[in-house]
Design a protein around this motif. Structure first.
Motif, PDB file in Angstrom:
ATOM      1  N   CYS A 130     -68.519  13.974  -9.753  1.00 35.15           N
ATOM      2  CA  CYS A 130     -67.511  13.223 -10.506  1.00 35.15           C
ATOM      3  C   CYS A 130     -67.273  11.841  -9.904  1.00 35.15           C
ATOM      4  O   CYS A 130     -67.763  11.531  -8.821  1.00 35.15           O
ATOM      5  CB  CYS A 130     -66.192  13.994 -10.519  1.00 35.15           C
ATOM      6  N   MET A 131     -66.498  11.051 -10.655  1.00 36.18           N
ATOM      7  CA  MET A 131     -66.127   9.714 -10.206  1.00 36.18           C
ATOM      8  C   MET A 131     -64.670   9.474 -10.547  1.00 36.18           C
ATOM      9  O   MET A 131     -64.213   9.834 -11.639  1.00 36.18           O
ATOM     10  CB  MET A 131     -67.000   8.663 -10.893  1.00 36.18           C
ATOM     11  N   TYR A 132     -63.949   8.855  -9.631  1.00 34.08           N
ATOM     12  CA  TYR A 132     -62.558   8.466  -9.846  1.00 34.08           C
ATOM     13  C   TYR A 132     -62.591   7.020 -10.298  1.00 34.08           C
ATOM     14  O   TYR A 132     -63.049   6.135  -9.564  1.00 34.08           O
ATOM     15  CB  TYR A 132     -61.793   8.634  -8.543  1.00 34.08           C
ATOM     16  N   VAL A 133     -62.151   6.759 -11.531  1.00 34.30           N
ATOM     17  CA  VAL A 133     -62.352   5.471 -12.178  1.00 34.30           C
ATOM     18  C   VAL A 133     -61.016   4.838 -12.560  1.00 34.30           C
ATOM     19  O   VAL A 133     -60.122   5.517 -13.071  1.00 34.30           O
ATOM     20  CB  VAL A 133     -63.209   5.660 -13.459  1.00 34.30           C
ATOM     21  N   THR A 134     -60.907   3.539 -12.326  1.00 31.26           N
ATOM     22  CA  THR A 134     -59.762   2.766 -12.790  1.00 31.26           C
ATOM     23  C   THR A 134     -60.213   1.939 -13.981  1.00 31.26           C
ATOM     24  O   THR A 134     -61.208   1.215 -13.895  1.00 31.26           O
ATOM     25  CB  THR A 134     -59.247   1.829 -11.684  1.00 31.26           C
ATOM     26  N   LYS A 135     -59.467   2.055 -15.099  1.00 29.51           N
ATOM     27  CA  LYS A 135     -59.747   1.264 -16.301  1.00 29.51           C
ATOM     28  C   LYS A 135     -58.585   0.302 -16.512  1.00 29.51           C
ATOM     29  O   LYS A 135     -57.426   0.700 -16.490  1.00 29.51           O
ATOM     30  CB  LYS A 135     -59.890   2.166 -17.524  1.00 29.51           C
ATOM     31  N   TYR A 136     -58.922  -0.956 -16.710  1.00 27.84           N
ATOM     32  CA  TYR A 136     -57.920  -1.987 -16.913  1.00 27.84           C
ATOM     33  C   TYR A 136     -57.814  -2.265 -18.403  1.00 27.84           C
ATOM     34  O   TYR A 136     -58.623  -2.978 -18.977  1.00 27.84           O
ATOM     35  CB  TYR A 136     -58.291  -3.249 -16.132  1.00 27.84           C
ATOM     36  N   LYS A 137     -56.816  -1.639 -19.019  1.00 27.03           N
ATOM     37  CA  LYS A 137     -56.549  -1.823 -20.442  1.00 27.03           C
ATOM     38  C   LYS A 137     -55.157  -2.426 -20.550  1.00 27.03           C
ATOM     39  O   LYS A 137     -54.686  -3.053 -19.608  1.00 27.03           O
ATOM     40  CB  LYS A 137     -56.634  -0.483 -21.165  1.00 27.03           C
ATOM     41  N   GLU A 138     -54.488  -2.244 -21.694  1.00 28.98           N
ATOM     42  CA  GLU A 138     -53.110  -2.713 -21.809  1.00 28.98           C
ATOM     43  C   GLU A 138     -52.258  -2.101 -20.710  1.00 28.98           C
ATOM     44  O   GLU A 138     -51.380  -2.738 -20.156  1.00 28.98           O
ATOM     45  CB  GLU A 138     -52.543  -2.376 -23.182  1.00 28.98           C
ATOM     46  N   CYS A 139     -52.527  -0.846 -20.421  1.00 29.48           N
ATOM     47  CA  CYS A 139     -51.913  -0.151 -19.294  1.00 29.48           C
ATOM     48  C   CYS A 139     -53.041   0.309 -18.385  1.00 29.48           C
ATOM     49  O   CYS A 139     -54.119   0.642 -18.848  1.00 29.48           O
ATOM     50  CB  CYS A 139     -51.126   1.072 -19.769  1.00 29.48           C
ATOM     51  N   LEU A 140     -52.770   0.336 -17.114  1.00 27.48           N
ATOM     52  CA  LEU A 140     -53.771   0.813 -16.160  1.00 27.48           C
ATOM     53  C   LEU A 140     -54.017   2.301 -16.380  1.00 27.48           C
ATOM     54  O   LEU A 140     -53.078   3.084 -16.490  1.00 27.48           O
ATOM     55  CB  LEU A 140     -53.253   0.575 -14.740  1.00 27.48           C
TER      56      LEU A 140
END
Length: 90
Positions: free
Chosen positions: A36-46
């Protein structure tokens, strides 16, 4: 079609996750485990989530350069509170 397994930790990528959705997402892989991977997505909200390395990504549009990341961070973090007014402010 690509998968999360192609992404390197601490790098910033612009991706199109789904073929049916043309929206682009900026993401960064924070941690890689065996599957697995722990991912941060930068959208309107984190958005922070775990993804399987085998989960599909429709398109990896770009790996951002260090200079592009710096410019994005300056813009993103300087405007983050632009519309957040404290109590009693107009």
């Amino acid at each position: 079609m690509y998968s999360y397994a192609l992404l390197e930790p601490e790098c910033y990528y612009v991706v199109q996750e789904f073929e049916s959705d043309p929206a682009l997402t900026l993401l960064q892989v924070k941690v890689i485990s065996d599957s697995c991977m722990y991912v941060t997505k930068y959208k309107e909200c984190l958005v922070i989530e775990w993804k399987r390395q085998t989960d599909p990504i429709h398109d990896i549009v770009e790996l951002l350069s260090d200079d592009a990341v710096k410019k994005w961070k300056d813009s993103y973090f300087n405007s983050e509170g632009a519309y957040n007014y404290g109590e009693g402010e107009d």
